[in-house]
Design a protein around this motif. Structure first.
Motif, PDB file in Angstrom:
ATOM      1  N   LEU A  72     -34.876 -90.600  30.663  1.00 24.31           N
ATOM      2  CA  LEU A  72     -33.691 -90.106  29.963  1.00 24.31           C
ATOM      3  C   LEU A  72     -33.539 -90.817  28.621  1.00 24.31           C
ATOM      4  O   LEU A  72     -34.144 -91.858  28.379  1.00 24.31           O
ATOM      5  N   SER A  73     -32.700 -90.263  27.769  1.00 25.41           N
ATOM      6  CA  SER A  73     -32.476 -90.873  26.461  1.00 25.41           C
ATOM      7  C   SER A  73     -31.613 -92.122  26.597  1.00 25.41           C
ATOM      8  O   SER A  73     -31.002 -92.372  27.639  1.00 25.41           O
ATOM      9  N   LEU A  74     -31.568 -92.890  25.505  1.00 23.63           N
ATOM     10  CA  LEU A  74     -30.747 -94.098  25.472  1.00 23.63           C
ATOM     11  C   LEU A  74     -29.301 -93.786  25.812  1.00 23.63           C
ATOM     12  O   LEU A  74     -28.682 -94.451  26.660  1.00 23.63           O
ATOM     13  N   SER A  75     -28.717 -92.765  25.177  1.00 27.84           N
ATOM     14  CA  SER A  75     -27.314 -92.420  25.428  1.00 27.84           C
ATOM     15  C   SER A  75     -27.096 -91.974  26.863  1.00 27.84           C
ATOM     16  O   SER A  75     -26.109 -92.358  27.505  1.00 27.84           O
ATOM     17  N   GLU A  76     -28.014 -91.162  27.381  1.00 28.80           N
ATOM     18  CA  GLU A  76     -27.872 -90.685  28.762  1.00 28.80           C
ATOM     19  C   GLU A  76     -27.928 -91.836  29.757  1.00 28.80           C
ATOM     20  O   GLU A  76     -27.255 -91.810  30.784  1.00 28.80           O
ATOM     21  N   LYS A  79     -24.912 -95.245  27.545  1.00 31.46           N
ATOM     22  CA  LYS A  79     -23.712 -95.137  26.716  1.00 31.46           C
ATOM     23  C   LYS A  79     -22.465 -94.986  27.584  1.00 31.46           C
ATOM     24  O   LYS A  79     -22.397 -94.111  28.437  1.00 31.46           O
ATOM     25  N   SER A 208     -31.499 -97.731  18.246  1.00 32.09           N
ATOM     26  CA  SER A 208     -32.234 -96.501  17.954  1.00 32.09           C
ATOM     27  C   SER A 208     -32.050 -96.127  16.491  1.00 32.09           C
ATOM     28  O   SER A 208     -31.050 -96.504  15.858  1.00 32.09           O
ATOM     29  N   SER A 210     -31.474 -93.147  15.433  1.00 32.64           N
ATOM     30  CA  SER A 210     -30.371 -92.193  15.345  1.00 32.64           C
ATOM     31  C   SER A 210     -29.030 -92.911  15.238  1.00 32.64           C
ATOM     32  O   SER A 210     -28.123 -92.439  14.533  1.00 32.64           O
ATOM     33  N   ASN A 211     -28.884 -94.058  15.917  1.00 32.95           N
ATOM     34  CA  ASN A 211     -27.650 -94.845  15.790  1.00 32.95           C
ATOM     35  C   ASN A 211     -27.465 -95.335  14.359  1.00 32.95           C
ATOM     36  O   ASN A 211     -26.348 -95.351  13.827  1.00 32.95           O
ATOM     37  N   LEU A 266     -37.295 -97.179  26.665  1.00 34.81           N
ATOM     38  CA  LEU A 266     -36.365 -96.168  26.172  1.00 34.81           C
ATOM     39  C   LEU A 266     -36.929 -95.393  24.984  1.00 34.81           C
ATOM     40  O   LEU A 266     -36.259 -94.515  24.443  1.00 34.81           O
ATOM     41  N   ASN A 267     -38.143 -95.753  24.558  1.00 37.75           N
ATOM     42  CA  ASN A 267     -38.817 -95.014  23.491  1.00 37.75           C
ATOM     43  C   ASN A 267     -38.013 -95.003  22.192  1.00 37.75           C
ATOM     44  O   ASN A 267     -37.885 -93.984  21.522  1.00 37.75           O
ATOM     45  N   VAL A 268     -37.456 -96.176  21.829  1.00 38.49           N
ATOM     46  CA  VAL A 268     -36.638 -96.251  20.617  1.00 38.49           C
ATOM     47  C   VAL A 268     -37.315 -97.015  19.479  1.00 38.49           C
ATOM     48  O   VAL A 268     -36.753 -97.141  18.389  1.00 38.49           O
TER      49      VAL A 268
END
Length: 384
Positions: A72-76, A79, A208, A210-211, A266-268
């Protein structure tokens, strides 16, 4: 009283190797030198004696959901308030949380860690649960708490201040998740109140890309800029710096923590560790969420050693890497709640004795040894 004899000890903040003996009495190092033989003699001929590890960043509450949500993504995943881990924490019983945290703490102890800095969810109750869980374990948690009153676009600042003061009666500091969940006013209140009480303020930044982009679009500043401007003592991750972010952190002398395995999971991205070290920064190393990784610092050291080598096409200095897991904590204000990790006379006796496989003591630890190669852990007691 006992003497650790015939080992190669790593002394001082720079972990300089020396063939000397260590005399320990009542939990303190009382003498270091050649040919000492006071009390019981523990012969560790040729072994490496190193300050015990500090795990610079961990979420130990995640111990209840190991390996759940992988991919899953970092946010999922993380967060608040609807990430996988937050839902799991909300639904777990106190006994389940305590037992899972105990298991992770023993995992850390048995792999050479005697201190860890935890981002503790669950408000005042969460902090107290960790204190209770650690009571009979020879490890020191440095607990950074948080409260739900911190979050939202228009928080009640009087409630925020009240929550911080209550938390700091139990916690060693405060650590909200990130700037995407709190206002600038809340950030400043946290940092200033922690500084007033000589406690730690910490926050995730630039985990990340995106952040970072979202922060620039919304505030005209990166998350790292916001962390420095808000006067947080400690910034965690810094995986995706922009422009002169790292120079700002260095100039502010802000403590930093990197978590390469978690970033990879987390693939960030890959933290710019070689660059940070070349600039003169002295970060700590952390394993981050137990749901993602084991809290074993030996695994973090080896992964980081090899990841940075391939990413930068150049070697990271292994002595500096080992300092990130041991003595760098003594270079920053964070040491006001952590006893000195440096192996010097007068300091607490907290060190690990590793079996030796090579003539390079740093690579021996970072590249060779496993938990089963720990001969002794000197902490509150001798563990064989």
């Amino acid at each position: 009283m006992f003497t650790i004899a015939n080992g190669i000890i790593l002394k001082g903040q720079n972990l300089i190797p020396a063939k000397e003996n260590i005399v320990v009495d009542d939990g303190k190092i009382i003498n270091i030198g050649k040919d000492l033989n006071e009390g019981k003699i523990i012969d560790v001929e040729g072994a490496i004696v190193c300050p015990s590890f500090i795990n610079g960043h961990i979420h130990i509450g995640d111990s209840i959901i190991k390996d759940e949500g992988y991919g899953l993504s970092l946010s999922e995943m993380v967060k608040p308030p609807n990430g996988v881990k937050h839902k799991a924490l909300a639904n777990a019983s106190d006994d389940e949380l305590i037992e899972a945290m105990k298991q992770s703490m023993w995992d850390m102890v048995n792999s050479g860690t005697t201190h860890f800095i935890d981002y503790r969810e669950g408000g005042l109750k969460g902090a107290k649960l960790l204190r209770k869980a650690s009571e009979d374990i020879p490890i020191k948690p440095i607990i950074l708490g948080r409260d739900d009153s911190f979050y939202g676009e228009d928080p009640d600042l009087s409630k925020v201040k009240n929550a911080i003061r209550k938390l700091l009666k139990v916690c060693d500091g405060i650590a909200p998740s990130g700037f995407g969940e709190i206002t600038d006013d809340v950030a400043r209140i946290i940092a200033s109140e922690c500084k007033r009480q000589n406690k730690i303020s910490s926050i995730h930044v630039a985990e990340s890309d995106s952040n970072q982009i979202e922060s620039l679009d919304k505030f005209g500043k990166t998350e790292i800029e916001k962390g420095v401007d808000s006067n947080f003592d400690q910034l965690v991750h810094l995986t995706n710096p922009k422009n002169n972010d790292l120079e700002l952190v260095l100039k502010a002398n802000t403590n930093t923590v990197v978590c390469p395995r978690a970033n990879a999971t987390l693939n960030v991205g890959v933290c710019r560790l070689n660059e940070m070290l070349d600039m003169g920064m002295t970060p700590l190393l952390g394993t981050d969420n137990v749901m993602l990784n084991s809290p074993n610092m030996l695994r973090e050291l080896e992964f980081t050693l090899k990841l940075m080598s391939v990413y930068y096409n150049g070697y990271i200095e292994p002595s500096k890497l080992l300092q990130m897991a041991t003595t760098n904590v003594c270079r920053h204000d964070v040491n006001n709640v952590i006893q000195k990790a440096v192996m010097n006379e007068g300091n607490l006796a907290e060190f690990v004795i590793f079996k030796s496989f090579s003539k390079n003591p740093y690579l021996n630890i970072c590249n060779r040894v496993e938990t089963k190669n720990i001969l002794y852990i000197i902490n509150k007691k001798c563990i064989v």
